[in-house]
Motif scaffolding. Structure first.
Motif, PDB file in Angstrom:
ATOM      1  N   GLU A 127     -23.771  38.632 -25.079  1.00 34.11           N
ATOM      2  CA  GLU A 127     -23.688  38.954 -26.338  1.00 34.11           C
ATOM      3  C   GLU A 127     -22.437  39.528 -25.884  1.00 34.11           C
ATOM      4  OE1 GLU A 127     -25.229  41.248 -30.274  1.00 34.11           O
ATOM      5  OE2 GLU A 127     -26.616  40.837 -28.761  1.00 34.11           O
ATOM      6  N   THR A 128     -21.845  40.935 -25.323  1.00 37.71           N
ATOM      7  CA  THR A 128     -20.856  40.880 -26.051  1.00 37.71           C
ATOM      8  C   THR A 128     -19.635  40.713 -24.927  1.00 37.71           C
ATOM      9  OG1 THR A 128     -21.873  43.728 -25.225  1.00 37.71           O
ATOM     10  CG2 THR A 128     -19.354  43.350 -24.689  1.00 37.71           C
ATOM     11  N   LEU A 129     -19.917  39.843 -23.824  1.00 35.91           N
ATOM     12  CA  LEU A 129     -18.719  38.484 -23.102  1.00 35.91           C
ATOM     13  C   LEU A 129     -18.660  37.561 -24.189  1.00 35.91           C
ATOM     14  CD1 LEU A 129     -18.793  36.380 -19.706  1.00 35.91           C
ATOM     15  CD2 LEU A 129     -19.059  35.132 -21.969  1.00 35.91           C
ATOM     16  N   GLY A 130     -19.668  36.964 -25.050  1.00 37.73           N
ATOM     17  CA  GLY A 130     -19.689  35.876 -26.151  1.00 37.73           C
ATOM     18  C   GLY A 130     -18.942  36.507 -27.331  1.00 37.73           C
ATOM     19  N   SER A 152     -21.083  29.243 -25.155  1.00 35.23           N
ATOM     20  CA  SER A 152     -22.079  28.639 -24.281  1.00 35.23           C
ATOM     21  C   SER A 152     -22.854  27.907 -24.839  1.00 35.23           C
ATOM     22  CB  SER A 152     -23.074  29.915 -23.686  1.00 35.23           C
ATOM     23  OG  SER A 152     -23.086  30.557 -24.167  1.00 35.23           O
ATOM     24  N   ARG A 153     -24.672  27.029 -24.820  1.00 34.72           N
ATOM     25  CA  ARG A 153     -25.751  27.828 -25.548  1.00 34.72           C
ATOM     26  C   ARG A 153     -27.139  27.357 -24.586  1.00 34.72           C
ATOM     27  NH1 ARG A 153     -26.988  21.572 -26.676  1.00 34.72           N
ATOM     28  NH2 ARG A 153     -26.220  20.378 -25.813  1.00 34.72           N
ATOM     29  N   GLY A 154     -27.813  27.515 -24.747  1.00 38.77           N
ATOM     30  CA  GLY A 154     -29.503  27.727 -24.141  1.00 38.77           C
ATOM     31  C   GLY A 154     -29.920  28.510 -23.545  1.00 38.77           C
ATOM     32  N   SER A 155     -30.622  28.571 -22.977  1.00 34.97           N
ATOM     33  CA  SER A 155     -30.866  30.572 -22.502  1.00 34.97           C
ATOM     34  C   SER A 155     -30.116  30.724 -21.571  1.00 34.97           C
ATOM     35  CB  SER A 155     -32.711  29.814 -21.477  1.00 34.97           C
ATOM     36  OG  SER A 155     -33.381  30.769 -21.660  1.00 34.97           O
ATOM     37  N   PRO A 156     -30.839  32.147 -21.599  1.00 34.53           N
ATOM     38  CA  PRO A 156     -29.497  33.231 -21.012  1.00 34.53           C
ATOM     39  C   PRO A 156     -30.513  34.254 -19.441  1.00 34.53           C
ATOM     40  CG  PRO A 156     -30.520  34.694 -23.102  1.00 34.53           C
ATOM     41  CD  PRO A 156     -30.441  33.157 -23.110  1.00 34.53           C
TER      42      PRO A 156
END
Length: 235
Positions: A48-51, A72-76
């Motif tokens: 989240e911080t990276l985003g 990005s999208r999808g599962s972390p």
């Protein structure tokens, strides 16, 4: 100036370039704005911080022409991480990777071997901003964005990385061979299994399903990926 910017990320007096930074000591508001200053590994506490920092990034000239940063999208926590080249027009408009025709085909390919795009894969790109006219990103643009990609890989910690197309293959593994020569081959990078595969856009330009065609080869490759994930997960 570059040296001063880099020093902002040193976690203590003994820190050196390439050392893992301690996020608790980092002033994230002072993130380097120059693409020539690398982003130290381990600097982000979470995706989240990276985003958040990606969306405000001005590390290269692509920031001047983008509509949205495409993170990005999808599962972390996905077992499979898929890396594309860069956002296209629809991705730039929506801020989400692989949502155009290429993305729709990619989803069909993944679903054909029971990969759920919400839980089984994490999708990102080599560069997070659209290159004008969808051109191939430059070496400088790739370098400016690479720290974000490496942090995504570190935090997702996938079992397998899929490299879609020659740009992704060259940027991460340094392999300059044409994708047709190496697609479907298992490679190792930083202790991780990687496989180069055709980019969905290439498949759209080559619609034949005959044996030996790009689409036929992709079907072989994605089945091999499914089998390897099953093997690694013990299922």
């Amino acid at each position: 100036m570059a040296d001063e910017q880099f020093s902002l990320f040193n976690a203590g007096s003994g820190a050196t370039e390439g050392a893992i930074a301690d996020p608790s000591t980092v002033d994230f508001d002072a993130i380097p704005t120059s693409g020539s200053v690398p982003i130290p590994p381990g600097i982000y506490p979470d995706l989240e911080t990276l985003g958040t920092h990606c969306r405000g990034c001005v590390r290269c000239d692509l920031s001047e022409t983008r509509t949205n940063v495409v993170v990005s999208r999808g599962s972390p926590t996905a077992p499979v991480l898929i890396i594309g080249e860069g956002p296209g027009q629809q991705e730039d408009e929506q801020g989400v990777p692989f949502v155009g025709k290429s993305g729709q085909l990619l989803e069909k390919i993944l679903e054909s071997v029971r990969f759920n795009t919400e839980t089984d894969v994490y999708i990102c790109n080599i560069v997070k901003c659209r290159p004008p006219e969808n051109r191939v990103p430059t070496t400088a643009e790739v370098a400016a964005c690479k720290g974000y990609l490496l942090e995504q890989i570190r935090m997702v910690d996938p079992k397998i990385i899929l490299l879609t197309g020659a740009t992704a293959l060259k940027a991460l593994l340094g392999v300059k061979s044409g994708i047709s020569k190496v697609r479907g081959q298992w490679m190792e990078w930083e202790g991780r299994l990687c496989m180069p595969i055709f980019h969905p856009a290439y498949l759209l330009r080559n619609p034949s399903r005959d044996k030996g065609s790009p689409k036929w080869l992709m079907w072989q490759d994605i089945q091999a990926v499914r089998a390897k994930v099953n093997e690694l997960s013990g299922s």
